[in-house]
Design an enzyme around this catalytic site. Structure first.
Site, PDB file in Angstrom:
ATOM      1  N   CYS A  46       0.798  -1.686  -0.029  1.00 55.08           N
ATOM      2  CA  CYS A  46       0.372  -0.367  -0.032  1.00 55.08           C
ATOM      3  C   CYS A  46       1.201   1.516   0.281  1.00 55.08           C
ATOM      4  O   CYS A  46       1.945   1.452   0.952  1.00 55.08           O
ATOM      5  CB  CYS A  46      -0.899   0.049   1.669  1.00 55.08           C
ATOM      6  N   GLY A  47       0.569   2.614  -0.553  1.00 53.78           N
ATOM      7  CA  GLY A  47       1.135   3.561  -0.892  1.00 53.78           C
ATOM      8  C   GLY A  47       1.356   4.457  -0.013  1.00 53.78           C
ATOM      9  O   GLY A  47       1.607   5.533   0.677  1.00 53.78           O
ATOM     10  N   HIS A  48      -0.247   4.848   0.503  1.00 55.00           N
ATOM     11  CA  HIS A  48      -0.601   5.428   1.694  1.00 55.00           C
ATOM     12  C   HIS A  48       0.490   4.351   2.818  1.00 55.00           C
ATOM     13  O   HIS A  48       0.682   5.524   4.083  1.00 55.00           O
ATOM     14  CB  HIS A  48      -1.974   5.067   1.352  1.00 55.00           C
ATOM     15  N   CYS A  49       0.425   3.623   3.154  1.00 58.54           N
ATOM     16  CA  CYS A  49       1.460   3.338   3.838  1.00 58.54           C
ATOM     17  C   CYS A  49       2.619   3.157   4.551  1.00 58.54           C
ATOM     18  O   CYS A  49       3.573   3.551   5.220  1.00 58.54           O
ATOM     19  CB  CYS A  49       0.839   1.299   4.218  1.00 58.54           C
TER      20      CYS A  49
END
Length: 198
Positions: A70-73
């Protein structure tokens, strides 16, 4: 006979002074970073088997449910590390990879990544604010009290798991996409199941 030749290299005083200066400049930047890394608190990694023992200890816990892809993670990771250091001794900052621990994903109804939840005294508070250090710190130090809480779900029983799966089947049956074939397969499954049970 083999003749050995000794190679020597002369280094000018200016080159030596330059190398020493470069070393001191590198140490000037690396030493504080190394000291900071050694002094910072670590984010606790929670697994399905350790989750209840850790979070149920009566302390405050702020947990990130994440997926490694996950990019946001990934963007949140350095902030999460800073948060662990900022809250050390007050709030435990943890993370759990729910691609590995699917039971936690289902249990805490993780629908997107990252999902942030605060645990205190058997209660669970969802977080949906900004993902910066100031906002997360304010939430963990008391802002969570302004949010609605629910009882933190315990480990699911077999009945809970069957109910959850029945809800999934029901949602799939009532969706408009290819409803007729779904109803036919479901009915056929009921008939076969009833026949086998009798």
């Amino acid at each position: 006979p083999v003749r050995r030749v000794r190679h020597t290299r002369e280094v000018s005083k200016g080159a030596l002074a330059g190398a020493i200066l470069d070393l001191f400049v590198a140490m000037r930047f690396l030493l504080p970073a190394a000291l900071f890394a050694a002094a910072r608190a670590d984010v606790v990694v929670l697994e399905a088997k350790t989750f209840d023992a850790a979070v149920g200890d009566g302390a405050f816990w702020l947990v990130e449910f994440y997926a490694p892809w996950c990019g946001h993670c990934k963007k949140l990771a350095p902030v999460w590390d800073e948060l662990a250091a900022a809250l050390e001794g007050e709030v435990n900052v943890a993370k759990s990879d729910v691609t590995v621990h699917q039971g936690l994903k289902n249990r805490f109804e993780v629908r997107g990544f990252p999902t942030l939840k605060f645990f205190s005294g058997g209660r669970m508070y969802g977080y949906d604010g900004a993902r910066d250090l100031a906002a997360l710190t304010a939430f963990a130090k008391g802002g969570f009290k302004e949010k609605e809480s629910v009882a933190a779900p315990g480990e699911p029983t077999i009945v809970d798991m069957v109910k959850r799966e029945l809800k999934v089947v029901y949602r799939q049956l009532v969706s408009k996409k290819d409803r007729e074939s779904k109803v036919m397969v479901f009915t056929l499954g009921l008939v076969i199941g009833a026949t086998l049970a009798s």
